[in-house]
Design an enzyme around this catalytic site. Structure first.
Site, short mmCIF file in Angstrom:
data_model
loop_
_atom_site.label_atom_id
_atom_site.label_comp_id
_atom_site.label_asym_id
_atom_site.label_seq_id
_atom_site.Cartn_x
_atom_site.Cartn_y
_atom_site.Cartn_z
N GLY A 14 0.78 -1.23 0.00
CA GLY A 14 0.00 0.00 0.00
C GLY A 14 0.81 1.28 0.00
N ASN A 16 1.43 3.01 -2.70
CA ASN A 16 0.66 3.94 -3.56
C ASN A 16 -0.55 4.47 -2.79
OD1 ASN A 16 1.61 4.32 -6.46
ND2 ASN A 16 1.93 2.12 -6.13
N ARG A 67 -14.52 -16.29 -9.60
CA ARG A 67 -14.32 -14.85 -9.86
C ARG A 67 -15.65 -14.10 -9.87
NH1 ARG A 67 -9.93 -12.99 -11.12
NH2 ARG A 67 -9.14 -14.88 -12.10
N MET A 92 -4.03 -7.12 -6.90
CA MET A 92 -3.46 -8.15 -7.76
C MET A 92 -4.50 -9.24 -8.09
SD MET A 92 -0.68 -6.64 -8.12
CE MET A 92 0.68 -7.59 -8.76
N ARG A 93 -5.60 -8.80 -8.65
CA ARG A 93 -6.61 -9.75 -9.13
C ARG A 93 -7.11 -9.27 -10.48
NH1 ARG A 93 -9.74 -13.38 -6.18
NH2 ARG A 93 -11.44 -13.03 -7.64
N ILE A 94 -7.42 -10.24 -11.32
CA ILE A 94 -8.04 -9.89 -12.60
C ILE A 94 -9.52 -9.64 -12.32
CG2 ILE A 94 -8.66 -10.78 -14.88
CD1 ILE A 94 -6.04 -12.40 -14.75
N ASN A 109 -5.94 2.26 -12.88
CA ASN A 109 -4.96 1.29 -12.36
C ASN A 109 -3.56 1.86 -12.58
OD1 ASN A 109 -3.92 -1.22 -11.38
ND2 ASN A 109 -3.53 -1.86 -13.50
N HIS A 111 0.42 0.43 -13.21
CA HIS A 111 1.17 -0.79 -13.53
C HIS A 111 2.64 -0.42 -13.70
CE1 HIS A 111 1.88 -4.79 -15.04
NE2 HIS A 111 2.57 -4.26 -16.02
N GLU A 176 5.88 6.22 -9.26
CA GLU A 176 4.45 5.87 -9.19
C GLU A 176 3.75 6.79 -8.20
OE1 GLU A 176 3.42 1.71 -8.66
OE2 GLU A 176 5.27 1.06 -9.61
C1 GAR Z 1 3.03 -1.26 -7.53
O1 GAR Z 1 4.32 -1.29 -8.07
C2 GAR Z 1 1.99 -1.31 -8.63
O2 GAR Z 1 2.39 -0.62 -9.80
C3 GAR Z 1 1.89 -2.79 -8.88
O3 GAR Z 1 1.92 -3.35 -7.59
C4 GAR Z 1 2.72 -2.53 -6.74
C5 GAR Z 1 1.94 -2.24 -5.48
O4 GAR Z 1 2.74 -1.60 -4.54
N1 GAR Z 1 0.70 -3.13 -9.60
C6 GAR Z 1 0.64 -4.10 -10.53
O5 GAR Z 1 1.59 -4.81 -10.80
C7 GAR Z 1 -0.70 -4.24 -11.21
N2 GAR Z 1 -0.61 -5.11 -12.34
P1 GAR Z 1 2.09 -0.86 -3.30
O6 GAR Z 1 1.16 -1.88 -2.63
O7 GAR Z 1 3.26 -0.52 -2.42
O8 GAR Z 1 1.36 0.34 -3.80
#
Ligand code: GAR
Length: 223
Positions: A14, A16, A67, A92-94, A109, A111, A176
């Site tokens: 978390g 971000n 799902r 991290m789920r589709i 989102n 990435h 990010e």
């Molecule tokens: C981040 O790097 C984000 O870009 C990535 O997961 C990480 C989460 O970090 N997301 C993906 O890969 C989505 N496909 P965080 O929990 O510290 O924010």
């Protein structure tokens, strides 16, 4: 006018989420966070939410058979907050087509790659293996395919000869935390929209994603 609201979905640490919480507190984002929802009970980000007295909700993926039923529970929970925007922050789920259609045009989102390169996992390793000179992160509207949908903004970092997966990940993650709050603020301020699968910023179609490079914002006309 009533203040706009955001729901944030997480799965992990978390950072971000923390950057978004900080941007709300600093009034860079003019919205409140109604809830943080995790698919895992052990996500560290839940604690970040609780510390700020933000509703922290677990919808445990292990308790659902498929799902569709999981996403229905997620939709029902999110609908109770009637958010203006859903932010995937390391979720991290589709997501099912049903979920994406239900919240059409209002899911963002982030990435960790310069999309369309390196969808899925291990993006930093893939960038190193491909001997890329530039790597980065992308904020995009969510469409029905994994890590796809019109890209709003990208942050670019040079890949150094000395980089490891961890050092590259750290530099990308740092950026990010810059571009995600920026894009969310644009959306909340009504400056960012998705129309006909095209990204509009200030009513102009972005021919290319906005670019954050060397601490500067570059818009499509300029690069
Ligand atoms: C981040 O790097 C984000 O870009 C990535 O997961 C990480 C989460 O970090 N997301 C993906 O890969 C989505 N496909 P965080 O929990 O510290 O924010």
């Amino acid at each position: 006018m009533a203040q706009k609201t955001i729901v944030i979905l997480i799965s992990g640490s978390g950072t971000n989420l923390q950057a978004i919480i900080d941007a709300v507190k600093a009034e860079q984002i003019d919205a409140s966070i109604s809830a943080v929802i995790s698919n895992r009970a052990d996500a560290k980000g839940l604690e970040r939410a609780r510390q700020q007295h933000i509703n922290a909700v677990v919808i445990d993926q292990n308790k659902y058979q498929d799902r569709v039923s999981y996403d229905q529970a997620l939709i029902s929970e999110i609908d109770t907050y009637k958010p203006d925007l859903i932010v995937l922050a390391g979720f991290m789920r589709i997501l099912s087509d049903e979920f994406i259609s239900h919240f059409q045009h209002s899911i963002l989102n982030i990435h960790p790659s310069l999309l369309p390169e390196f969808k899925g996992l291990h993006t930093h390793r893939k960038a190193l293996e491909a001997s890329k000179q530039q790597h980065g992160a992308s904020v995009h509207f969510v469409s029905n395919e994994l890590d796809s949908g019109p890209v709003v903004i990208q942050a670019e970092v040079p890949v150094l000869a000395t980089d490891t997966e961890a050092s590259l990940a750290e530099r990308v993650l740092h950026l990010e935390h810059v571009i995600y709050p920026m894009a969310i603020a644009w959306y909340i301020d009504g400056r960012l929209k998705l129309n006909d699968n095209k990204v509009l910023l200030d009513n102009k179609v972005l021919r290319r994603p906005a670019l954050w490079k060397a601490d500067q914002l570059i818009l499509s006309e300029q690069h």
